[in-house]
Design a protein around this motif. Structure first.
Motif, PDB file in Angstrom:
ATOM      1  N   SER A   1       0.824  -1.221   0.000  1.00 23.96           N
ATOM      2  CA  SER A   1       0.000   0.000   0.000  1.00 23.96           C
ATOM      3  C   SER A   1       0.850   1.259   0.000  1.00 23.96           C
ATOM      4  O   SER A   1       0.368   2.340  -0.364  1.00 23.96           O
TER       5      SER A   1
ATOM      6  N   ILE B   1      -5.836  -1.352  -3.060  1.00 23.75           N
ATOM      7  CA  ILE B   1      -7.119  -1.070  -2.406  1.00 23.75           C
ATOM      8  C   ILE B   1      -6.883  -0.487  -1.018  1.00 23.75           C
ATOM      9  O   ILE B   1      -7.505   0.514  -0.628  1.00 23.75           O
ATOM     10  N   GLN B   2      -5.980  -1.102  -0.265  1.00 22.07           N
ATOM     11  CA  GLN B   2      -5.704  -0.612   1.087  1.00 22.07           C
ATOM     12  C   GLN B   2      -5.050   0.770   1.037  1.00 22.07           C
ATOM     13  O   GLN B   2      -5.379   1.654   1.825  1.00 22.07           O
TER      14      GLN B   2
ATOM     15  N   CYS C   1      -5.390   3.062  -1.279  1.00 18.36           N
ATOM     16  CA  CYS C   1      -6.412   4.051  -1.634  1.00 18.36           C
ATOM     17  C   CYS C   1      -7.257   4.410  -0.423  1.00 18.36           C
ATOM     18  O   CYS C   1      -7.619   5.578  -0.226  1.00 18.36           O
ATOM     19  N   LYS C   2      -7.570   3.425   0.385  1.00 20.21           N
ATOM     20  CA  LYS C   2      -8.342   3.683   1.605  1.00 20.21           C
ATOM     21  C   LYS C   2      -7.540   4.576   2.555  1.00 20.21           C
ATOM     22  O   LYS C   2      -8.079   5.504   3.165  1.00 20.21           O
TER      23      LYS C   2
ATOM     24  N   ASP D   1     -10.890   6.129  -1.990  1.00 24.49           N
ATOM     25  CA  ASP D   1     -11.797   4.983  -2.116  1.00 24.49           C
ATOM     26  C   ASP D   1     -12.686   5.047  -3.356  1.00 24.49           C
ATOM     27  O   ASP D   1     -13.179   4.015  -3.831  1.00 24.49           O
TER      28      ASP D   1
ATOM     29  N   ALA E   1     -12.279  -6.152  -2.572  1.00 25.74           N
ATOM     30  CA  ALA E   1     -12.708  -5.663  -3.884  1.00 25.74           C
ATOM     31  C   ALA E   1     -14.226  -5.574  -3.976  1.00 25.74           C
ATOM     32  O   ALA E   1     -14.780  -4.610  -4.520  1.00 25.74           O
TER      33      ALA E   1
ATOM     34  N   ARG F   1     -15.487  -2.510  -1.956  1.00 25.82           N
ATOM     35  CA  ARG F   1     -14.879  -1.208  -2.227  1.00 25.82           C
ATOM     36  C   ARG F   1     -15.881  -0.233  -2.844  1.00 25.82           C
ATOM     37  O   ARG F   1     -16.598  -0.552  -3.793  1.00 25.82           O
TER      38      ARG F   1
ATOM     39  N   VAL G   1     -14.086  -2.306  -8.524  1.00 26.79           N
ATOM     40  CA  VAL G   1     -12.942  -2.792  -9.294  1.00 26.79           C
ATOM     41  C   VAL G   1     -13.465  -3.274 -10.629  1.00 26.79           C
ATOM     42  O   VAL G   1     -14.379  -4.099 -10.682  1.00 26.79           O
TER      43      VAL G   1
END
Length: 401
Positions: free
Chosen positions: A164, A195-196, A198-199, A204, A286, A289, A293
């Motif tokens: 990340s 994904i992590q 972006c969070k 997100d 995913a 999210r 995705v």
């Protein structure tokens, strides 16, 4: 910009001065005029091929290795099953941290990859015809080694956390958040990290496009299974098992409340995408999210064609797992299909304002000889005028450009 270009030593570790982020390189995010001209948008390349092990995998695996050393001491024995890139990341981490590393490899791994691992001081054990058999052998060996620790290749929250960090870097390197991030996906380690990441930075809602080759598309199949073939906005576990004619079997993973496909056979040359099943935790991430995705599959030949174009334009060799990510950047109509009608409806001036990031994930399984072979294979495939691709459950013919 570059950072941490000189790796820490084991003596640095003994002083307690090295932080996890000091193990990997802060890779540059560079503007690609070649791809930007093709797609009519601003394209940026996150050059993870510049990591010490030449792929993104070094981020998470070096963090995992460091935690192992801190917990078990310098006698810890890092043990990993790999087709090459994850093993090299563990081997480099082992050398930097001053601990023993053994890499279990399938019998068909090239001598070049074996030599690269030995140069980093790794011990090699060649066993198994395919990765899944190699992994079984590794698990048995770890049980018999009092200092042994199994290093996961892609299925670990520690790995995702390490990976990340590339998104944290992107946030510093881009003037505003991107309009989409493109990455390849095999077992899910890279996309789990994205994904992590972006969070972590508040991205997100940024779309993520996950690309695979058709013969190794376990992640695509996992999302399809849990969304009723991309038709349901509310993910649900299927009520029936896969049919005998299906290319996979299905297992329900209760802890993540997802159904996971296990590919019966892998038919792609993109060996680094050749996981037979994806990490269930990443599939769950995913599905949940906010920005979703987008899942895409392409033929090997399309990735081969892109590898040659990228080498000509950017003077970098990329293995097929990496060039798979770049295919939308070399085919404008393909990009339009992926991003959908809202993007297609934008004027040329509006598209120029869009910013896309392509994660050049890296990898060592490529050579000049491979590129020459790709040319021959692509030439034989040029008789057909279109590429056959799959985007979120739809079969689409994309003109070759």
């Amino acid at each position: 910009m570059y950072a941490h270009t000189q790796p820490p030593t084991s003596s640095d570790m003994n002083t307690g001065e090295v932080q996890p982020e000091d193990l990997w390189t802060e890779t540059p995010l560079v503007y690609s005029s070649h791809i930007s001209d093709i797609i009519g948008c601003s394209a940026y390349l996150k050059l993870e091929n510049l990591q010490l092990s030449q792929s993104f995998k070094y981020r998470g695996i070096s963090k995992f290795a460091q935690q192992c050393r801190e917990k078990h001491g310098p006698s810890v024995h890092l043990m990993i099953a790999s087709g090459g890139n994850a093993g090299l990341a563990a081997a480099v981490a082992g050398r930097v941290l001053g601990v023993k590393c053994t890499v279990f490899l399938p019998m068909n791994v090239s001598t070049d990859t074996q030599e690269a691992l030995r140069k980093q001081g790794a011990e090699l054990i060649m066993i198994g015809e395919v990765y899944s058999e190699t992994l079984v052998a590794l698990r048995d060996a770890v049980k018999k080694d009092i200092n042994g620790v199994l290093v996961p290749a892609y299925d670990s929250p520690v790995l995702w956390d390490g990976h990340s960090s590339m998104v944290t870097e992107m946030q510093k390197q881009l003037p505003i958040q991107p309009d989409a991030i493109f990455c390849s996906v095999g077992g899910g380690g890279l996309i789990g990290g994205i994904i992590q990441g972006c969070k972590n930075v508040g991205w997100d809602e940024v779309p993520i496009v996950a690309l695979e080759t058709t013969g190794s598309n376990c992640f695509y199949n996992a999302i399809a299974i849990n969304t009723q073939h991309f038709t349901s906005k509310v993910p649900s576990i299927p009520s029936i098992e896969a049919e005998d004619s299906s290319p996979y079997t299905i297992e329900i993973v209760d802890k993540d409340n997802v159904a996971i496909p296990y590919m019966k056979e892998l038919k792609s040359r993109a060996a680094s995408l050749g996981a037979s099943s994806p990490a269930s935790g990443v599939v769950r991430m995913a599905l949940d999210r906010a920005g979703g995705v987008r899942c895409v599959c392409i033929p090997d030949e399309m990735a081969m064609y892109t590898a040659r174009l990228f080498a000509d334009d950017h003077k970098m060799l990329t293995e097929l797992a990496c060039s798979t990510t770049l295919t939308p950047g070399y085919n404008h109509e393909f990009l339009l299909h992926i991003l959908g009608p809202k993007f297609s409806a934008l004027s040329a001036e509006e598209r120029k304002k869009k910013r896309f990031v392509f994660v050049v994930c890296g990898g060592i399984k490529i050579s000049f000889e491979d590129i020459r072979e790709f040319d021959e294979i692509v030439a034989a495939a040029q008789a057909e005028g279109c590429w056959s691709v799959q985007i979120d459950g739809k079969d689409i013919q994309v003109p070759k450009q």
